[in-house]
Write an enzyme that holds these catalytic residues in place. Structure first.
Site, PDB file in Angstrom:
ATOM      1  N   CYS A   1       0.834  -1.206   0.000  1.00 49.37           N
ATOM      2  CA  CYS A   1       0.000   0.000   0.000  1.00 49.37           C
ATOM      3  C   CYS A   1       0.863   1.249   0.000  1.00 49.37           C
ATOM      4  O   CYS A   1       0.521   2.250  -0.616  1.00 49.37           O
ATOM      5  CB  CYS A   1      -0.946  -0.010   1.187  1.00 49.37           C
ATOM      6  SG  CYS A   1      -0.125  -0.283   2.755  1.00 49.37           S
TER       7      CYS A   1
ATOM      8  N   GLU B   1      -3.758   2.877  -8.762  1.00 47.63           N
ATOM      9  CA  GLU B   1      -2.895   1.950  -8.032  1.00 47.63           C
ATOM     10  C   GLU B   1      -2.744   0.661  -8.853  1.00 47.63           C
ATOM     11  O   GLU B   1      -3.718  -0.050  -9.101  1.00 47.63           O
ATOM     12  CB  GLU B   1      -3.498   1.640  -6.657  1.00 47.63           C
ATOM     13  CG  GLU B   1      -2.566   0.813  -5.786  1.00 47.63           C
ATOM     14  CD  GLU B   1      -3.134   0.553  -4.387  1.00 47.63           C
ATOM     15  OE1 GLU B   1      -4.295   0.112  -4.290  1.00 47.63           O
ATOM     16  OE2 GLU B   1      -2.411   0.784  -3.407  1.00 47.63           O
TER      17      GLU B   1
HETATM   18  P1  NAI Z   1      -9.971  -6.308  -1.736  1.00 44.97           P
HETATM   19  O1  NAI Z   1      -9.960  -4.960  -1.137  1.00 44.97           O
HETATM   20  O2  NAI Z   1     -11.220  -6.705  -2.468  1.00 44.97           O
HETATM   21  O3  NAI Z   1      -9.689  -7.428  -0.611  1.00 44.97           O
HETATM   22  C1  NAI Z   1      -9.149  -7.163   0.664  1.00 44.97           C
HETATM   23  C2  NAI Z   1      -9.900  -7.959   1.723  1.00 44.97           C
HETATM   24  O4  NAI Z   1     -11.283  -7.602   1.684  1.00 44.97           O
HETATM   25  C3  NAI Z   1      -9.876  -9.479   1.542  1.00 44.97           C
HETATM   26  O5  NAI Z   1      -9.851 -10.111   2.802  1.00 44.97           O
HETATM   27  C4  NAI Z   1     -11.213  -9.761   0.884  1.00 44.97           C
HETATM   28  O6  NAI Z   1     -11.688 -11.065   1.090  1.00 44.97           O
HETATM   29  C5  NAI Z   1     -12.099  -8.750   1.582  1.00 44.97           C
HETATM   30  N1  NAI Z   1     -13.318  -8.402   0.832  1.00 44.97           N
HETATM   31  C6  NAI Z   1     -13.510  -8.378  -0.501  1.00 44.97           C
HETATM   32  N2  NAI Z   1     -14.770  -8.009  -0.798  1.00 44.97           N
HETATM   33  C7  NAI Z   1     -15.406  -7.793   0.375  1.00 44.97           C
HETATM   34  C8  NAI Z   1     -16.728  -7.377   0.732  1.00 44.97           C
HETATM   35  N3  NAI Z   1     -17.657  -7.140  -0.177  1.00 44.97           N
HETATM   36  N4  NAI Z   1     -17.016  -7.227   2.041  1.00 44.97           N
HETATM   37  C9  NAI Z   1     -16.083  -7.464   2.997  1.00 44.97           C
HETATM   38  N5  NAI Z   1     -14.836  -7.861   2.719  1.00 44.97           N
HETATM   39  C10 NAI Z   1     -14.483  -8.025   1.429  1.00 44.97           C
HETATM   40  O7  NAI Z   1      -8.713  -6.373  -2.674  1.00 44.97           O
HETATM   41  P2  NAI Z   1      -8.356  -7.366  -3.893  1.00 44.97           P
HETATM   42  O8  NAI Z   1      -9.527  -7.533  -4.802  1.00 44.97           O
HETATM   43  O9  NAI Z   1      -7.764  -8.576  -3.349  1.00 44.97           O
HETATM   44  O10 NAI Z   1      -7.227  -6.522  -4.657  1.00 44.97           O
HETATM   45  C11 NAI Z   1      -7.589  -5.532  -5.599  1.00 44.97           C
HETATM   46  C12 NAI Z   1      -6.717  -4.305  -5.482  1.00 44.97           C
HETATM   47  O11 NAI Z   1      -6.873  -3.733  -4.190  1.00 44.97           O
HETATM   48  C13 NAI Z   1      -5.226  -4.545  -5.578  1.00 44.97           C
HETATM   49  O12 NAI Z   1      -4.821  -4.641  -6.907  1.00 44.97           O
HETATM   50  C14 NAI Z   1      -4.697  -3.321  -4.902  1.00 44.97           C
HETATM   51  O13 NAI Z   1      -4.695  -2.224  -5.775  1.00 44.97           O
HETATM   52  C15 NAI Z   1      -5.694  -3.063  -3.795  1.00 44.97           C
HETATM   53  N6  NAI Z   1      -5.215  -3.625  -2.509  1.00 44.97           N
HETATM   54  C16 NAI Z   1      -4.696  -2.768  -1.580  1.00 44.97           C
HETATM   55  C17 NAI Z   1      -4.163  -3.268  -0.408  1.00 44.97           C
HETATM   56  C18 NAI Z   1      -3.568  -2.380   0.623  1.00 44.97           C
HETATM   57  O14 NAI Z   1      -2.655  -2.770   1.326  1.00 44.97           O
HETATM   58  N7  NAI Z   1      -4.070  -1.179   0.812  1.00 44.97           N
HETATM   59  C19 NAI Z   1      -4.129  -4.700  -0.123  1.00 44.97           C
HETATM   60  C20 NAI Z   1      -4.747  -5.524  -1.148  1.00 44.97           C
HETATM   61  C21 NAI Z   1      -5.264  -4.976  -2.285  1.00 44.97           C
END
Ligand code: NAI
Ligand code: MG
Length: 481
Positions: free
Chosen positions: A285, A381
């Site tokens: 991040c 990002e």
């Molecule tokens: P995401 O934000 O969808 O997933 C992160 C967490 O949220 C996981 O545990 C997932 O199971 C959970 N999640 C997903 N949908 C949810 C919902 N509707 N309600 C509650 N929880 C939910 O991220 P994703 O799809 O894995 O990655 C996509 C993009 O997000 C990446 O390419 C990156 O740009 C960003 N990202 C940013 C992070 C950070 O450290 N700020 C970490 C991971 C992803």
């Protein structure tokens, strides 16, 4: 591996299958082979978890802070004792180079240790009103807290989000990402082994739209911590808000790394590489994904950077490469798409751009030069080893460019001019500023975003504020009342 290990949900001190019996597989991103079959939590499992967590909270809030601290210390020690095994598991589940997985496990232990020391120092104030009143505040735990964790720093983020919650007297329900569920389950098991009461730390792997959404929207959950994408963060916040549940969001960034001509050249080049390539392949991040270079040093700087980036090794995390695979085929696809977008927006990268012809989700570290700050590769990002280089000519322009983005997580500056460094720190819209070192700071330093990068703070003493609520007590003690 021919067979994969089975893993269950950790609910109320017991490992159990999901109510539906459904499972999912987690892969090793270096081989694309499954390494584990994991019970998939759904709404019924979340209901059951929250119900038992409620009983666990009833006792946990009465456990003395001293005893809570002792348990947190014991967990920190247990994690450290298992460092090698946990690091290998982490590398196999999420791909990162083994030395980084080791550092993440150490970071996790360090969070439990740091908050162990704070558990018995969370206290309110006494407020002088007048002679006839006594007034004081108490910092009470929220109750049942949910930690929705992403796949980029799985075990480290368990420590970062769960440790302050437990230290402050909350119970925790951690939902690791579906790509990387294994290490969180291990931490949960170690917590049981060192004597945490059942139900104080529950771990419920599952898909976001099922387990994550059920948890964020559960009416009996009293606090939600989310780390991940902006889109999902907003969904989670809306679900929590339907129950007026406080939430804090840590949502990534498009952070500017600004290099002035007076910077120590070697330090600046090295840190530019650490900031976006050699730390978890840019899936961070707080990655330095926009490099803002002063025009006077641009050519020399980019020549040196490109030469070194071309030499970075890419391979399976267990082989200790500079850059491991990306976590999943989805993330691989996303990064490849952005490399194509970069080619359309600015032409061929000065280095990288290739997708190695092998199994595993690998991408060569890629640098696009001459990028317009308004282009997609400068605004969005990418979350991979792709750097966008933008040129500037003076301090004001650097600050303008740095802030001209929706995100505001971190920002870095490389300069020997102290005044300039602190002017930048004052003007830049970000929750954390690095001066002459990228990824500076530790578990002690508060962390969180401005703008679309989120709100609420984790790490340091600030995290305790996110996991407590203040109660004010006012008593009339006057003799004549
Ligand atoms: P995401 O934000 O969808 O997933 C992160 C967490 O949220 C996981 O545990 C997932 O199971 C959970 N999640 C997903 N949908 C949810 C919902 N509707 N309600 C509650 N929880 C939910 O991220 P994703 O799809 O894995 O990655 C996509 C993009 O997000 C990446 O390419 C990156 O740009 C960003 N990202 C940013 C992070 C950070 O450290 N700020 C970490 C991971 C992803
Ligand atoms: Mg995996």
């Amino acid at each position: 591996m021919g067979t994969t290990e089975q893993h269950e949900l950790l609910i109320d001190g017991e490992f159990r299958p999901s109510e539906s019996g459904d499972t999912f597989r987690t892969l090793d991103p270096a081989t694309e082979e499954p390494i584990g079959t994991v019970a998939a939590a759904k709404e019924a499992d979340i209901d059951r978890t929250v119900e038992s967590a409620s009983a666990a909270f009833f006792d946990w809030k009465k456990t003395s802070p001293e005893e809570r601290g002792r348990l947190l210390y014991a967990l920190a020690d247990a994690i450290r004792e298992e460092k090698e095994r946990l690091a290998e598991l982490e590398t196999r589940d999420c791909g990162k180079p083994i030395s980084q997985a080791e550092a993440d496990v150490e970071g996790c232990a360090r969070y439990f240790e740091y908050y162990a020391g704070i558990a018995d120092k969370i206290h309110g104030d006494s407020i002088p009103l007048d002679y006839d009143h006594v007034d004081y505040t108490i910092k009470e735990p929220l109750g049942i807290t949910a930690q929705i964790i992403p796949w980029n720093f799985p075990i480290n983020l368990v420590g970062r989000t769960v440790a302050p919650a437990l230290a402050a007297g909350n119970v925790a329900v951690a939902k690791p990402a579906e790509q990387t569920p294994l290490s969180a389950l291990e931490v949960g098991e170690l917590a049981l082994n060192v004597g945490f009461p059942p139900g104080v730390l529950n771990v419920v792997p599952g898909f976001g739209a099922e387990a994550g959404a059920a948890l964020a929207g559960h009416p009996d959950v009293n606090g939600v911590s989310f780390t991940g994408s902006v889109v999902t963060g907003r969904t989670v916040a809306k679900l929590a808000m339907d129950n007026t549940t406080p939430v804090h969001l840590e949502l990534g960034g498009k952070s500017p790394n600004v290099v002035f001509p007076d910077a120590d050249f070697e330090t600046a080049v090295e840190n530019a590489i650490t900031a976006i390539f050699t730390t978890n392949a840019g899936q961070v991040c707080s990655a330095g994904s926009r490099l803002l270079v002063h025009e006077d040093i641009h050519d020399e700087f980019i020549d040196e950077l490109a030469t070194r980036v071309a030499e970075l090794s890419v391979g399976p995390g267990m082989d200790a490469p500079d850059v491991g695979p990306l976590v999943s085929s989805d993330q691989h696809e996303k990064v490849r798409k952005f490399i194509d977008i970069g080619r359309e927006e600015v032409g061929e990268p000065v280095v990288g751009g290739e997708i190695p012809d092998r199994e595993g989700y690998f991408v060569r570290p890629t640098v696009f030069d001459g990028v317009d700050n308004q282009s997609r590769i400068a605004q969005e990002e990418i979350f991979g080893p792709v750097l966008s280089v933008i040129t500037f000519s003076d301090e004001n322009e650097a600050i303008e460019l740095a802030n001209d983005v929706e995100y505001g997580l971190v920002a870095g500056i490389f300069t020997e001019d102290l005044g300039r460094a602190h002017r930048f720190a004052r003007e830049v819209e970000a929750g954390q500023i690095y001066i002459n070192e990228w990824f500076a700071g530790g578990v002690e330093t508060p962390f969180g975003g401005f703008k679309d990068s989120g709100f609420g703070r984790e790490k340091g003493l600030e995290a305790i504020e996110s996991y407590t609520q203040v109660k004010n007590v006012c008593a009339n003690i006057g003799a004549d009342r």
